[in-house]
Design a protein around this motif. Sequence first.
Motif, PDB file in Angstrom:
ATOM      1  N   ARG A   1     -21.516 -13.859 -38.423  1.00 18.01           N
ATOM      2  CA  ARG A   1     -21.846 -13.715 -37.045  1.00 18.01           C
ATOM      3  C   ARG A   1     -20.643 -13.776 -36.127  1.00 18.01           C
ATOM      4  O   ARG A   1     -20.931 -13.125 -34.802  1.00 18.01           O
ATOM      5  CB  ARG A   1     -22.937 -14.856 -36.766  1.00 18.01           C
ATOM      6  N   ASN A   2     -19.540 -14.318 -36.642  1.00 16.01           N
ATOM      7  CA  ASN A   2     -18.408 -14.357 -35.724  1.00 16.01           C
ATOM      8  C   ASN A   2     -17.689 -12.910 -36.098  1.00 16.01           C
ATOM      9  O   ASN A   2     -16.486 -12.886 -35.265  1.00 16.01           O
ATOM     10  CB  ASN A   2     -17.552 -15.468 -35.963  1.00 16.01           C
ATOM     11  N   ARG A   3     -18.036 -12.100 -36.668  1.00 14.14           N
ATOM     12  CA  ARG A   3     -17.152 -11.007 -37.162  1.00 14.14           C
ATOM     13  C   ARG A   3     -17.564  -9.649 -36.320  1.00 14.14           C
ATOM     14  O   ARG A   3     -18.816  -9.884 -35.471  1.00 14.14           O
ATOM     15  CB  ARG A   3     -17.063 -10.740 -38.630  1.00 14.14           C
ATOM     16  N   ARG A   4     -16.851  -8.818 -36.302  1.00 18.84           N
ATOM     17  CA  ARG A   4     -17.130  -7.424 -35.502  1.00 18.84           C
ATOM     18  C   ARG A   4     -18.276  -6.930 -35.945  1.00 18.84           C
ATOM     19  O   ARG A   4     -18.749  -6.801 -36.911  1.00 18.84           O
ATOM     20  CB  ARG A   4     -15.835  -6.510 -35.438  1.00 18.84           C
ATOM     21  N   SER A   5     -18.979  -5.905 -34.851  1.00 19.76           N
ATOM     22  CA  SER A   5     -19.980  -5.391 -35.094  1.00 19.76           C
ATOM     23  C   SER A   5     -20.092  -4.562 -36.152  1.00 19.76           C
ATOM     24  O   SER A   5     -21.217  -4.311 -37.016  1.00 19.76           O
ATOM     25  CB  SER A   5     -20.446  -4.365 -33.832  1.00 19.76           C
ATOM     26  N   GLU A   6     -19.012  -3.728 -36.538  1.00 17.61           N
ATOM     27  CA  GLU A   6     -18.841  -2.755 -37.493  1.00 17.61           C
ATOM     28  C   GLU A   6     -18.912  -3.321 -38.857  1.00 17.61           C
ATOM     29  O   GLU A   6     -19.512  -2.619 -39.890  1.00 17.61           O
ATOM     30  CB  GLU A   6     -17.504  -2.078 -37.365  1.00 17.61           C
ATOM     31  N   TYR A   7     -18.561  -4.616 -39.041  1.00 21.27           N
ATOM     32  CA  TYR A   7     -18.694  -5.549 -40.294  1.00 21.27           C
ATOM     33  C   TYR A   7     -20.030  -5.568 -40.659  1.00 21.27           C
ATOM     34  O   TYR A   7     -20.483  -4.999 -41.787  1.00 21.27           O
ATOM     35  CB  TYR A   7     -17.811  -6.599 -39.949  1.00 21.27           C
ATOM     36  N   ALA A   8     -20.858  -5.855 -39.635  1.00 23.37           N
ATOM     37  CA  ALA A   8     -22.360  -6.088 -39.887  1.00 23.37           C
ATOM     38  C   ALA A   8     -23.009  -4.791 -40.404  1.00 23.37           C
ATOM     39  O   ALA A   8     -23.839  -4.729 -41.261  1.00 23.37           O
ATOM     40  CB  ALA A   8     -23.078  -6.881 -38.972  1.00 23.37           C
ATOM     41  N   GLY A   9     -22.582  -3.833 -39.652  1.00 25.89           N
ATOM     42  CA  GLY A   9     -23.197  -2.465 -39.802  1.00 25.89           C
ATOM     43  C   GLY A   9     -22.791  -1.934 -41.232  1.00 25.89           C
ATOM     44  O   GLY A   9     -23.536  -1.497 -41.927  1.00 25.89           O
ATOM     45  N   LEU A  10     -21.417  -1.715 -41.808  1.00 28.31           N
ATOM     46  CA  LEU A  10     -21.079  -1.482 -43.020  1.00 28.31           C
ATOM     47  C   LEU A  10     -21.448  -2.208 -43.964  1.00 28.31           C
ATOM     48  O   LEU A  10     -21.885  -1.734 -44.936  1.00 28.31           O
ATOM     49  CB  LEU A  10     -19.411  -1.422 -42.918  1.00 28.31           C
ATOM     50  N   ALA A  11     -21.612  -3.549 -43.902  1.00 23.49           N
ATOM     51  CA  ALA A  11     -22.201  -4.403 -44.967  1.00 23.49           C
ATOM     52  C   ALA A  11     -23.438  -4.169 -45.386  1.00 23.49           C
ATOM     53  O   ALA A  11     -24.110  -4.094 -46.466  1.00 23.49           O
ATOM     54  CB  ALA A  11     -21.705  -5.970 -44.690  1.00 23.49           C
ATOM     55  N   SER A  12     -24.317  -3.865 -44.270  1.00 27.49           N
ATOM     56  CA  SER A  12     -25.862  -3.533 -44.312  1.00 27.49           C
ATOM     57  C   SER A  12     -25.930  -2.219 -44.952  1.00 27.49           C
ATOM     58  O   SER A  12     -26.791  -2.312 -45.896  1.00 27.49           O
ATOM     59  CB  SER A  12     -26.478  -3.522 -42.886  1.00 27.49           C
ATOM     60  N   LYS A  13     -24.800  -1.250 -44.659  1.00 26.01           N
ATOM     61  CA  LYS A  13     -25.143   0.106 -45.147  1.00 26.01           C
ATOM     62  C   LYS A  13     -24.927   0.303 -46.705  1.00 26.01           C
ATOM     63  O   LYS A  13     -25.662   0.619 -47.511  1.00 26.01           O
ATOM     64  CB  LYS A  13     -24.227   1.049 -44.319  1.00 26.01           C
TER      65      LYS A  13
END
Length: 757
Positions: free
Chosen positions: A242-254
């Motif tokens: 939750r403290n990481r950048r938005s792109e991280y959450a998006g790419l990991a989800s993808k």
Amino acid sequence: MTLKKATNYTILAPAGSVEQLVAAVNNGCDAVYLGLDSFNARMKAPNFTLDNLPEWVNYCHLFGVKVYVAINTSLKNSEFLSAIKLLLGAYKCNVDGVIVTDLALMRIAGSLPKPFEIVASTQLNIHDKYGAEFVKKCGATSVVCARECSLNDIRQIASVGIDVECFLHGAVCVCQSGQCLFSSIVGGNSGNRGLCAQPCRKFYRSDNGKSGYLLSARDMCSLDTARDLTNAGATTFKIEGRNRRSEYAGLASKVYRQLFDSNDLSADSDDYTLLAEMFNRSMSSNRYLYGKNSDIIYPFAPNHIGVDVGIVKRGGVQTDKDLYKGDGLKVFDGNKEVCGGVVSEDGSGFVKAQFSGKVADGMRVCRTTNTKLCQDVLSTIKKLPIDIEFTAKVGNQPSLTVKCNGAEYCEKGNYLVEKAQNIAVDCDEIAKQLQKTGETHYTISDIIIDIDNIFLAKSQINALRRNALDGLTAELINKYNSRFDNRKDFDFSLKAILNRFSDAILNSNSVEQDALAVICFDKAQLEAAAISNCRHLIYKPKSLDAVSLNEAVLFGAFVDLPSFVDLDYIKNAIGGMDIKLYCNNIGQVEFARRNNIGYIAGGGLNIFNDYIAAEFSDAQAFVFSRELTLNEIAQFKNKNGLIFVDGQIPLMQLVHCPYKVAYDCSCSKCKDGNQLVYRDEFNNSFIINRRQSDRCLFELINGKKLSVVNRLKSVGRYMIDYDSDVLKHYININDGIDDGYIEPQPYTKGRLYDRIN
């Protein structure tokens, strides 16, 4: 781009901010978890509020994505009412569930009308069937397994008949889940309160000469272990960050969406590199799953190291990769970080770059930010396929019906359609206008147009489209949220809830008399402490075996159980002994209750308030959290607690082997005979102690002991590590005698007088 949704497994993505939530949803997660502006374990993230939560819950529900609110910190007595209000506020906002650490708050959440999912946080250190059974009785519907679980541990938890959630990707705490006091004791910022200062990511040197980031764990990557996790019974898979950048959450989800949608849960060869570009602390699969306690630590760097893209040459980068202007770089000399850098132009082969420090040809260059990849992730827009039926008959109102995922909405014009006088509008023109879904959440999959020879202005068609799509959005959200209709009639009064828990506190085993508990580490200490007539003897031997257990029985001592011990091993070792236990997690409490064993609710349970203390009313005593001050302890109604006032302060409980890190040794050549000490940049020392049962477990001990003998003079219920002089002193204190004892060693007052954040 339409992303397929897996039916059997849930990908749970971090949403530390609005931007992170949107990126995760657009790239294929099934659920998100987020915190509000208090009582969540990532208080440094932007987070959400009860004011903006409904908007983003509805956004997620539009796409069928679940929302879990984390209320997962330790709660003081003075905060418990506010935590209940926050829970009820989130409940009113139609969240799908909550992630909870506080056991009393879990019971309250579990009493709310269903559907409402109650997730037992990883902070509860659940790693066996006993812990799972405990929280199931408290109302939990699912368990977040401790990161240190083996596949067999996960199977045990799943056998209880509770949903199982496992960490899938991201940072790994080096300390056992929920057992870390390092940040709070050393710096006053508690990880259990969402403010961890991450002392584990700092540079240390060991007394044998090894130095580096000796407590910094590698990140977890489950591309090659997801299949084993599903076979073990896991159904929800959590991406940390939750403290990481938005792109991280998006790419990991993808990436993990694609993995779980594949027939055999097999990853593409480039998936690891993609994930590593977003954040890479030398990622590896979770070795704990397979009973391994080595190669957990990455001692060379504590932060994102990126992926190799080339070497330094003539002040630029020689590379066979495509680099893009603005890409972030790090330069390494071997494994030592030299400086950062930025790519100055698009290109490959030789690419110009600007470096923040002095570099030399041949140094290794890693990319830490891939601007194109970040842009691709953030520009992904999730679309819902819709069917459209457009009807326009002369003399009737035009109508536009839109359908999606079982929801339907019909928009009618507030006028009558007229016959064309000159040029009629044709089907192609109508279709063209209807397909202008633009930045909406929809894409057209099928259009049916039924018209007479009519005229309609483009503005009229566009208005119908806009209003119909808005109406469909509301219908889809209402369709999802209709499952929560029973919440509308729920009585949100706090009176009944608080009365019930107040009764539990008043009826608990509350005593006023003074007492002294002594922790002993060998038989000689047991013998010496036994003749002092202390109320409780606690035995913490180096090795938990038949010999030490018999010694505990001989002196009537409570056996201190390591927080990650195998309880089936303990059961076999106990046999028919009349044993008593000092329990450090809820699984051990459940084990004691099931086997009719007397117990003390120990320090590992981190008892922070009266409401949690009431959960252990059958215990012979409980231990107040070592993160509480004496003033905060004095506010407890339950007086059956023991205050730890003198001795070693365990800062971390470790499952990995620090000896393998410091000595590069193997189990067959164990160096445990050597005293292992880590020192930080200020030369503060931290001692590694090993305990053995069915496995090796380790404690990181603060180099300075806890002592408050210079300030604490009143009679009370105290717990100390065995020391003959200290023992005599506290016996005198409880007899009303101040003997003037002065602690001769360097010491700390811990948190007993200094409040944590």
